[in-house]
Design a protein around this motif. Structure first.
Motif, PDB file in Angstrom:
ATOM      1  N   VAL A  97       0.849  -1.189   0.000  1.00  0.00           N
ATOM      2  CA  VAL A  97       0.000   0.000   0.000  1.00  0.00           C
ATOM      3  C   VAL A  97       0.885   1.239   0.000  1.00  0.00           C
ATOM      4  O   VAL A  97       1.742   1.399   0.875  1.00  0.00           O
ATOM      5  CB  VAL A  97      -0.937   0.034   1.222  1.00  0.00           C
ATOM      6  CG1 VAL A  97      -1.738   1.338   1.255  1.00  0.00           C
ATOM      7  CG2 VAL A  97      -1.873  -1.165   1.211  1.00  0.00           C
ATOM      8  N   VAL A  98       0.660   2.110  -0.972  1.00  0.00           N
ATOM      9  CA  VAL A  98       1.353   3.394  -1.051  1.00  0.00           C
ATOM     10  C   VAL A  98       0.395   4.474  -0.582  1.00  0.00           C
ATOM     11  O   VAL A  98      -0.702   4.619  -1.136  1.00  0.00           O
ATOM     12  CB  VAL A  98       1.812   3.697  -2.495  1.00  0.00           C
ATOM     13  CG1 VAL A  98       2.450   5.084  -2.563  1.00  0.00           C
ATOM     14  CG2 VAL A  98       2.789   2.632  -2.983  1.00  0.00           C
ATOM     15  N   ALA A  99       0.760   5.220   0.443  1.00  0.00           N
ATOM     16  CA  ALA A  99      -0.067   6.325   0.926  1.00  0.00           C
ATOM     17  C   ALA A  99       0.387   7.614   0.257  1.00  0.00           C
ATOM     18  O   ALA A  99       1.581   7.954   0.306  1.00  0.00           O
ATOM     19  CB  ALA A  99       0.041   6.459   2.443  1.00  0.00           C
ATOM     20  N   ALA A 100      -0.541   8.310  -0.392  1.00  0.00           N
ATOM     21  CA  ALA A 100      -0.258   9.598  -1.027  1.00  0.00           C
ATOM     22  C   ALA A 100      -0.863  10.687  -0.159  1.00  0.00           C
ATOM     23  O   ALA A 100      -2.081  10.850  -0.107  1.00  0.00           O
ATOM     24  CB  ALA A 100      -0.849   9.635  -2.438  1.00  0.00           C
ATOM     25  N   VAL A 101      -0.014  11.436   0.537  1.00  0.00           N
ATOM     26  CA  VAL A 101      -0.466  12.329   1.604  1.00  0.00           C
ATOM     27  C   VAL A 101      -0.303  13.796   1.215  1.00  0.00           C
ATOM     28  O   VAL A 101       0.782  14.214   0.800  1.00  0.00           O
ATOM     29  CB  VAL A 101       0.317  12.055   2.906  1.00  0.00           C
ATOM     30  CG1 VAL A 101      -0.189  12.949   4.029  1.00  0.00           C
ATOM     31  CG2 VAL A 101       0.203  10.583   3.289  1.00  0.00           C
ATOM     32  N   HIS A 102      -1.369  14.558   1.391  1.00  0.00           N
ATOM     33  CA  HIS A 102      -1.302  16.009   1.211  1.00  0.00           C
ATOM     34  C   HIS A 102      -1.938  16.692   2.402  1.00  0.00           C
ATOM     35  O   HIS A 102      -2.733  16.095   3.132  1.00  0.00           O
ATOM     36  CB  HIS A 102      -2.014  16.436  -0.078  1.00  0.00           C
ATOM     37  CG  HIS A 102      -3.511  16.394   0.029  1.00  0.00           C
ATOM     38  ND1 HIS A 102      -4.232  15.211  -0.087  1.00  0.00           N
ATOM     39  CD2 HIS A 102      -4.429  17.373   0.262  1.00  0.00           C
ATOM     40  CE1 HIS A 102      -5.516  15.476   0.050  1.00  0.00           C
ATOM     41  NE2 HIS A 102      -5.666  16.764   0.268  1.00  0.00           N
ATOM     42  N   GLY A 103      -1.590  17.954   2.622  1.00  0.00           N
ATOM     43  CA  GLY A 103      -2.198  18.708   3.708  1.00  0.00           C
ATOM     44  C   GLY A 103      -1.952  18.058   5.055  1.00  0.00           C
ATOM     45  O   GLY A 103      -0.867  17.546   5.334  1.00  0.00           O
ATOM     46  N   PHE A 104      -2.971  18.050   5.894  1.00  0.00           N
ATOM     47  CA  PHE A 104      -2.812  17.511   7.246  1.00  0.00           C
ATOM     48  C   PHE A 104      -3.063  16.006   7.276  1.00  0.00           C
ATOM     49  O   PHE A 104      -3.936  15.470   6.609  1.00  0.00           O
ATOM     50  CB  PHE A 104      -3.747  18.230   8.225  1.00  0.00           C
ATOM     51  CG  PHE A 104      -5.138  18.417   7.706  1.00  0.00           C
ATOM     52  CD1 PHE A 104      -6.072  17.393   7.730  1.00  0.00           C
ATOM     53  CD2 PHE A 104      -5.525  19.637   7.173  1.00  0.00           C
ATOM     54  CE1 PHE A 104      -7.343  17.567   7.245  1.00  0.00           C
ATOM     55  CE2 PHE A 104      -6.808  19.834   6.681  1.00  0.00           C
ATOM     56  CZ  PHE A 104      -7.717  18.781   6.714  1.00  0.00           C
ATOM     57  N   CYS A 105      -2.246  15.324   8.063  1.00  0.00           N
ATOM     58  CA  CYS A 105      -2.395  13.897   8.338  1.00  0.00           C
ATOM     59  C   CYS A 105      -2.337  13.760   9.850  1.00  0.00           C
ATOM     60  O   CYS A 105      -1.252  13.766  10.443  1.00  0.00           O
ATOM     61  CB  CYS A 105      -1.279  13.112   7.658  1.00  0.00           C
ATOM     62  SG  CYS A 105      -1.346  11.333   7.971  1.00  0.00           S
ATOM     63  N   LEU A 106      -3.507  13.654  10.466  1.00  0.00           N
ATOM     64  CA  LEU A 106      -3.606  13.749  11.917  1.00  0.00           C
ATOM     65  C   LEU A 106      -4.362  12.552  12.495  1.00  0.00           C
ATOM     66  O   LEU A 106      -5.251  12.002  11.848  1.00  0.00           O
ATOM     67  CB  LEU A 106      -4.330  15.038  12.327  1.00  0.00           C
ATOM     68  CG  LEU A 106      -3.748  16.350  11.800  1.00  0.00           C
ATOM     69  CD1 LEU A 106      -4.689  17.509  12.112  1.00  0.00           C
ATOM     70  CD2 LEU A 106      -2.369  16.602  12.406  1.00  0.00           C
ATOM     71  N   GLY A 107      -4.036  12.193  13.728  1.00  0.00           N
ATOM     72  CA  GLY A 107      -4.799  11.165  14.424  1.00  0.00           C
ATOM     73  C   GLY A 107      -4.881   9.873  13.643  1.00  0.00           C
ATOM     74  O   GLY A 107      -3.876   9.199  13.401  1.00  0.00           O
TER      75      GLY A 107
END
Length: 251
Positions: A97-107
């Protein structure tokens, strides 16, 4: 709105989360996400999954307003179980699994990316666990997979965030790219993985999970027990209702 799955490239499934305005997932949303990831990984034609979101940020955790509206403990129990299932689905997905993260990544977002195999992040991405400000305890298990132990503790106790570039320096984020190029970069990397033999890539995922030093399912479940204890004592509700601003929480 919700969770959707597409196949933009051969062998690659794109699971997209869309819960406006900030991708704070309701209980059912966590279960839907878990189901989508598991289904994608079980598809024999899929050899890599990309997990992404649309909107202002990748993930803002659980929908606290849903818990505040509930009169009993059902919403809390549902959120605990839903997060547990979603995090486990990412970790146990039969393919990487590849996570593509933008902006906030919280909790809860930390739970997802901490259990992912690879993280690609936009330049504007920030990561953090504001759990103590929300009357909760959890996902330190997953934050510990992203940063060294003492930094994990500092971030956890202070609710501070770190940038994608900082995580890149720690080696947990594979690449940092401009926001507009995030999906393409994640799909390119996923395509490289998906070019491998499907049987071997599944065996590789199982083998790598098998040598992990920490059982993430058991570790996270242990943390959740303290969240429930905080709620039974009443302190979690007081803090959650004020998002960590109530001075009485220090007493």
């Amino acid at each position: 709105m919700g969770v959707s799955t597409s196949v933009p490239r051969e062998g690659v499934a794109l699971v997209t989360v869309d819960f406006p305005p900030v991708n704070a997932l309701p209980v059912q949303g966590w279960y839907d996400l878990a189901a989508a990831v598991r289904a994608a990984g079980a598809d024999p034609d899929i050899r890599c999954v990309v997990l992404t979101s649309v909107g202002r940020g990748f993930n803002a955790g659980v929908d606290i307003k849903e818990m505040q509206r509930a009169e009993g403990p059902e919403a809390l129990i549902g959120a605990n179980r839903g997060c547990f299932e979603a995090f486990a689905a990412v970790y146990e997905c039969e393919v990487p699994v590849v996570a593509a993260v933008h902006g906030f990544c919280l909790g809860g977002g930390i739970g997802l990316v901490g259990n992912a195999d690879v993280i690609v992040a936009a330049e504007d991405a920030t990561f953090g666990l504001p759990e103590l400000d929300r009357g909760a305890l959890g996902a330190a298990t997953h934050l510990a997979r992203l940063v060294p132990q003492h930094l994990m503790r500092t971030l956890y106790y202070t609710s501070r965030t770190v940038t994608a570039e900082e995580l890149h320096r720690h080696g947990s984020v594979f690449g940092v790219v401009p926001r507009e190029g995030l999906t393409g970069a994640a799909l390119d990397l996923a395509g490289e993985i998906a070019a491998k033999n499907g049987v071997l890539i599944r065996l590789a995922k199982a083998a790598i999970n098998g040598i992990d030093p920490v059982d993430v399912r058991r570790s996270y479940r242990f943390e959740q027990g303290f969240t429930f204890e905080a709620n039974l004592s009443g302190v979690a509700g007081r803090v959650r209702d004020t998002f960590g601003t109530d001075k009485e929480q220090r007493s």
